[in-house]
Design a protein around this motif. Structure first.
Motif, PDB file in Angstrom:
ATOM      1  N   ASP A  51       0.823  -1.208   0.000  1.00 59.38           N
ATOM      2  CA  ASP A  51       0.000   0.000   0.000  1.00 59.38           C
ATOM      3  C   ASP A  51       0.860   1.262   0.000  1.00 59.38           C
ATOM      4  O   ASP A  51       0.348   2.370   0.083  1.00 59.38           O
ATOM      5  N   ASP A  52       2.157   1.068  -0.124  1.00 62.66           N
ATOM      6  CA  ASP A  52       3.100   2.183  -0.011  1.00 62.66           C
ATOM      7  C   ASP A  52       3.285   2.891  -1.363  1.00 62.66           C
ATOM      8  O   ASP A  52       2.980   2.316  -2.422  1.00 62.66           O
ATOM      9  N   ARG A  53       3.828   4.122  -1.297  1.00 65.31           N
ATOM     10  CA  ARG A  53       4.125   4.867  -2.506  1.00 65.31           C
ATOM     11  C   ARG A  53       5.629   4.995  -2.697  1.00 65.31           C
ATOM     12  O   ARG A  53       6.396   4.941  -1.756  1.00 65.31           O
ATOM     13  N   ILE A  54       6.045   5.210  -3.933  1.00 63.49           N
ATOM     14  CA  ILE A  54       7.465   5.267  -4.284  1.00 63.49           C
ATOM     15  C   ILE A  54       8.039   6.621  -3.875  1.00 63.49           C
ATOM     16  O   ILE A  54       7.435   7.667  -4.117  1.00 63.49           O
ATOM     17  N   THR A  55       9.212   6.590  -3.206  1.00 63.88           N
ATOM     18  CA  THR A  55       9.891   7.839  -2.862  1.00 63.88           C
ATOM     19  C   THR A  55      11.304   7.833  -3.466  1.00 63.88           C
ATOM     20  O   THR A  55      11.804   6.783  -3.870  1.00 63.88           O
ATOM     21  N   LEU A  56      11.937   8.974  -3.463  1.00 62.87           N
ATOM     22  CA  LEU A  56      13.271   9.113  -4.059  1.00 62.87           C
ATOM     23  C   LEU A  56      14.277   8.168  -3.399  1.00 62.87           C
ATOM     24  O   LEU A  56      15.076   7.519  -4.090  1.00 62.87           O
ATOM     25  N   SER A  57      14.200   8.048  -2.076  1.00 63.90           N
ATOM     26  CA  SER A  57      15.199   7.235  -1.373  1.00 63.90           C
ATOM     27  C   SER A  57      14.999   5.733  -1.603  1.00 63.90           C
ATOM     28  O   SER A  57      15.813   4.929  -1.168  1.00 63.90           O
ATOM     29  N   ASN A  58      13.900   5.348  -2.289  1.00 62.92           N
ATOM     30  CA  ASN A  58      13.707   3.936  -2.642  1.00 62.92           C
ATOM     31  C   ASN A  58      14.602   3.535  -3.817  1.00 62.92           C
ATOM     32  O   ASN A  58      14.935   2.370  -3.981  1.00 62.92           O
ATOM     33  N   LEU A  59      14.920   4.524  -4.691  1.00 64.18           N
ATOM     34  CA  LEU A  59      15.437   4.179  -6.018  1.00 64.18           C
ATOM     35  C   LEU A  59      16.816   3.538  -6.025  1.00 64.18           C
ATOM     36  O   LEU A  59      17.174   2.884  -7.006  1.00 64.18           O
TER      37      LEU A  59
END
Lengths: 370, 77
Positions: A61-69
């Motif tokens: 249910d999470d959204r993608i953030t910059l620090s995921n990449l």
């Protein structure tokens, strides 16, 4: 896809000794659920898709953030802000239109877990918190589903299969044979606090896909009831055979109804409801009289909190004595709000009668992002 | 009794190294007592013990030159 298309697409694995069209057919009939489309999930999902698993489910249910990449390699800059489950589904479906990919862009809870997990044959745990891991483990035991466990921290990771019958007749084991009780443990840092090497969930996630493929096709030897521990810094592997524990049965819910009543999140929920404050509230409180900000992070944790007057009180030093602070309102802060919630609870238990105690929800990482 | 102790995950941070060799320890209870005394922070951490790659429970005696691994829970994903 026609039979010929299937053969052409998967030819390189079909021609492997011991594999053949029979194994490819089994992959096509298989249903694999991946819980978590983060570091572990991105990797396992990519290879399950490529291998031709017929039905793949994604729960996140999470959204993608910059620090995921740096580690969640399915996603790109244009995906920031989007839901992981639906984005991964779209990307993977484009890669392999011949299989079915189902996105569950929702949090796994005791109310939906049995229904979702029940639809699949093999479950891959790519989640990032203990509550979900125990919930998924218990659901798999209840439903008789093999669970491909995987977890990472900093430079080390683990992978193994739980709840699978051994060929030598030994009893199945599940995660509770390793750690029987769900603990809200302040000393276990998650990825945003301890950090993680980007390749590590890639390696472990791919190993999880390998285990699922071996299970489905019957090739090779699975990590049934074993834990493989990988150290990325030393490139070393250490395997552990898990033996059934006496107390695991005590903690497993007895049936579906007991499972639905099990409070996997109760410790977190209680803290969240009572002591956590939103970022906007924090901002308002900063300009009030008698408010003390307490940075409970360890020495060396960055970013430094230069812009706000505060007291540094690392949580690790609270073991002998819970410290007191000036002012009437104390706000604990840490990286993500997890440890500060625990710190706030400790302060509340000691001083709650006379002081207003808070924990910054989302932590300093969220504060600085703004 | 020579015993090699391997420390996984954040336990290695507490002990300061990924492996230590101990010579005076005969079993798991004595090991835990000794380590908790030398490294008090360890007593706040959950972990399991494996001897020669097999998970054990309770107070188990060591054999000469066995390897002992201390394994904390991992949750990251």
């Amino acid at each position: 896809m026609t039979e010929k298309d299937i053969y052409n697409r998967y030819q390189r694995q079909i021609i492997l000794p011991g594999f053949g069209e029979a194994a490819q057919h089994r992959l096509g009939q298989a249903k694999v659920l991946v819980i978590g489309a983060g570091g572990l999930g991105c990797s396992s999902l990519a290879y399950l898709t490529a291998a031709g698993v017929g039905t793949i489910g994604i729960v996140d249910d999470d959204r993608i953030t910059l620090s995921n990449l740096h580690r969640q390699v399915l996603y790109g800059m244009e995906d920031i802000g989007s839901l992981k489950a639906t984005t991964a589904c779209r990307i993977l479906q484009e890669k392999n239109p011949g299989i079915q990919i189902l996105a569950f862009a929702e949090r796994m809870t005791t109310q939906n877990a049995l229904e979702i997990i029940g639809r699949f044959d093999v479950i891959i745990d790519g989640s990032d918190n203990f509550a979900t891991r125990y919930m998924v483990n218990d659901a798999c035991v209840l439903l008789g589903k093999p669970l491909v466990y995987g977890a990472v921290s900093q430079f080390e990771g683990q992978v193994g299969i739980f709840n699978l019958a051994n060929t030598d007749g030994r009893a199945r084991v599940n995660y509770r044979d390793l750690f029987p009780e769900l603990q809200s443990d302040t000393s276990i840092k998650n990825c945003s606090e301890a950090g993680v090497l980007g390749v590590l969930p890639g390696i472990i996630g791919t190993m999880q896909a390998n285990e699922a493929i071996k299970l489905i096709t019957g090739i090779g030897e699975s990590l049934a009831n074993r834990l493989l521990h990988y150290d990325a810094l030393r490139s070393s592997i250490y395997e552990i055979t898990i033996m059934p524990g006496k107390s695991s049965q005590l903690f497993l819910p007895k049936d579906a109804e007991a499972f639905r009543q099990t409070p996997y999140n109760v410790v977190c929920d209680r803290i969240e409801q009572d002591l956590e404050i939103e970022q906007a509230t924090f901002k308002q409180l900063l300009s009030n009289e008698g408010v003390t900000i307490i940075d409970i992070r360890e020495v060396g944790e960055i970013p430094l909190l230069d812009s706000i007057a505060h007291i540094a009180a690392p949580l690790s030093q609270w073991t002998n004595k819970i410290p007191a602070f000036p002012g009437d309102s104390w706000i604990c802060v840490c990286q993500t709000g997890k440890r500060s919630a625990t710190a706030a609870k400790l302060l509340f238990d000691t001083f709650g009668a006379t002081k207003k105690i808070y924990s910054l929800k989302g932590g300093l990482l969220k504060w600085i992002e703004k | 009794m020579n015993v090699d102790i391997l420390l996984f995950g954040q336990l290695a941070e507490i002990i300061g190294t990924k492996s230590i060799r101990l010579t005076e320890i005969t079993g798991t209870k004595q090991l835990a007592d000794q380590l908790h005394k030398t490294y008090p922070a360890l007593s706040r951490h959950l972990y399991r013990i494996a001897i020669n790659h097999i998970l054990v429970s309770g107070d188990i005696d060591f054999e000469e030159d066995c390897t002992v691994a201390l394994l904390p829970p991992f949750s990251g994903g």
